[in-house]
Scaffold this active site. Structure first.
Site, short mmCIF file in Angstrom:
data_model
loop_
_atom_site.label_atom_id
_atom_site.label_comp_id
_atom_site.label_asym_id
_atom_site.label_seq_id
_atom_site.Cartn_x
_atom_site.Cartn_y
_atom_site.Cartn_z
N HIS A 132 0.83 -1.19 -0.16
CA HIS A 132 -0.07 0.12 -0.02
C HIS A 132 0.80 1.21 -0.08
O HIS A 132 0.49 2.43 0.82
CB HIS A 132 -0.93 0.02 1.22
CG HIS A 132 -2.23 -0.79 1.13
ND1 HIS A 132 -3.34 -0.35 -0.04
CD2 HIS A 132 -2.56 -2.00 1.18
CE1 HIS A 132 -4.30 -1.33 -0.01
NE2 HIS A 132 -3.60 -2.60 0.64
N ASP A 182 1.38 -4.00 -9.44
CA ASP A 182 0.80 -5.33 -10.07
C ASP A 182 1.22 -5.47 -11.80
O ASP A 182 1.58 -6.63 -12.12
CB ASP A 182 -0.68 -5.49 -9.83
CG ASP A 182 -1.05 -5.52 -8.44
OD1 ASP A 182 -0.14 -5.34 -7.52
OD2 ASP A 182 -2.17 -5.33 -7.92
C1 GLA Z 1 -3.27 -4.00 -4.85
C2 GLA Z 1 -3.00 -2.90 -5.92
C3 GLA Z 1 -1.60 -2.23 -5.82
C4 GLA Z 1 -0.91 -2.19 -4.62
C5 GLA Z 1 -1.48 -3.29 -3.71
C6 GLA Z 1 -1.05 -3.10 -2.13
O1 GLA Z 1 -2.94 -5.20 -5.53
O2 GLA Z 1 -3.54 -3.23 -7.30
O3 GLA Z 1 -1.41 -1.22 -7.02
O4 GLA Z 1 -1.57 -0.92 -4.10
O5 GLA Z 1 -3.15 -3.63 -3.58
O6 GLA Z 1 0.28 -2.78 -1.87
#
Ligand code: GLA
Length: 392
Positions: free
Chosen positions: A43, A180
């Site tokens: 996060h 991601d």
């Molecule tokens: C999800 C979001 C990412 C990131 C994570 C927490 O996977 O898609 O962009 O913020 O949560 O780290």
């Protein structure tokens, strides 16, 4: 007890067979894109932080071909309703809901003036859905890679990842950061994708010590990120930064947060403490890993989990139980560190452990978790793997 990761070449063969059976088409283009697990840096990708994910050896595979029409026809291995949409116009959201990930990515190509011709496609996945392992980013990156094949073009990897992130924002309404899609697009075998989210530069860091194993434990509990929890956390961090009067979280110190604790107010003060702490933990963790300093790395992973649980409040009982089991096994039992991974509100934990004890640790995680919750988890080991690519 450890699940076997399906072989990518088997998935590719199954996808071709699925395309033939469901749409009577022969695959000429096949794209694969992996999910990801994050070792630390949670996060904070939308806070200019550092994150340390890697692409896992679990893939979404799309097999397809041009169909000579102006329509997309897409079926899935889950036997969902076949998605059919008209490509002669700019794509908008529509049904079935899962097709929005593809629609969003196609729209990204259309917005870059590509004319996407009609195609048939079949989607197969070995990335568990709703497990915090980025099956949606994998679907977006697989779609973008499939379109590169269909259009006989190649986007820059960064542009491809950003296009996919925009699809997630606009068509799935999750205001995600870049972690991601970057992990899925840039991933490489034996490499972590250490991302400086301020500069947007991914650095591929070696991770090939055979004595180390990463265990992923899917709690099988999941809450949609789009239910507002994710967006509200992101908003808290934006509000915190505004109250602190800074341009970037990279300019904020722990003392700044402490000195402005009351002015920030609850829960923004705790959210802010998480962000600042997690940024420095991730920098320290990257340095510790480079030196094989596991005595430093383990506690950093633990502190990351505690901060996500108490200050950022994105963990849940099941994630805490799984992490506590790993903690009890401890360094003596071969566990280096454990924490929740991904967006949270359910999903998976990541446990870094000694390879020679990995099976035993997985057994204990599974049996103790089942005893405590009545839920059978899914546990598998994963190694950093190749990111999104066309399969020839
Ligand atoms: C999800 C979001 C990412 C990131 C994570 C927490 O996977 O898609 O962009 O913020 O949560 O780290």
């Amino acid at each position: 007890m450890l699940q076997i990761n399906p072989n990518l070449s088997d998935l590719v063969a199954d996808a071709a067979a699925g395309l033939l059976a469901s749409l009577q088409s022969k695959a000429t283009i096949t794209a694969a894109a992996p999910g990801r697990v994050n070792l630390i840096g949670e996060h904070i990708d939308y806070c200019d932080g550092f994150v340390m994910p890697f692409a896992i050896d679990r893939y979404i595979v799309i097999a397809g071909c041009a169909n000579g029409t102006s329509e997309a026809r897409i079926s899935t291995a889950l036997g969902d309703e076949i998605a059919v949409f008209d490509l002669s116009k700019p794509l908008v959201e529509g049904d079935p809901k899962w097709s929005n990930y593809l629609r969003g990515v196609i729209r990204g190509f259309q917005d870059r003036s590509y004319h996407v011709p009609g195609f048939d496609a079949y989607i197969l996945s070995s990335v568990p859905g709703g497990a915090g392992l980025s099956s949606s980013a994998a679907l977006e990156c697989a779609t973008a890679t499939f379109l590169e094949g269909l259009l006989d073009t190649r986007l820059q990897t960064r542009e491809k990842a950003l296009l996919c992130q925009k699809a997630e924002h606009d068509f799935a309404h999750v205001p995600c950061g870049i972690m991601d899609q970057f992990a899925s697009a840039f991933g490489k075998a034996n490499r972590l994708v250490l991302i400086d989210c301020q500069s947007g530069d991914p650095e591929l860091v070696p991770f090939e010590n055979p004595d180390l194993t990463v265990l992923i434990a899917n709690t099988m509990v999941h809450h949609e990120l789009s239910d507002g929890g994710y967006a509200s956390r992101r908003k808290h961090t934006e509000d915190g930064l505004a109250i602190l009067g800074k341009a970037s979280w990279r300019d904020v110190t722990a003392a700044d947060v402490q000195d402005n604790w009351d002015q920030l107010g609850d829960p923004i003060n705790r959210r802010s403490r998480h962000v600042v702490g997690e940024i420095s933990r991730t920098i320290e963790a990257a340095a510790a890993l480079a030196k094989n300093d596991f005595e430093t790395l383990g506690p950093l992973m633990a502190a990351s989990h505690d901060s996500l649980r108490d200050d950022f409040e994105v963990s849940c009982e099941e994630l805490d139980i799984m992490v506590d089991i790993a903690r009890k096994i401890g360094r003596q039992g071969g566990v280096i560190g454990a924490r929740m991974t991904g967006g949270g509100f359910g999903g998976s934990t990541v446990t870094l452990c000694e390879s020679r004890k990995a099976s035993e640790i997985a057994e204990t995680l599974a049996s103790e978790y089942e005893k405590a919750t009545g839920i059978t988890p899914q546990i598998f080991a994963s190694r950093p793997s190749q990111g999104a690519h066309l399969v020839s």
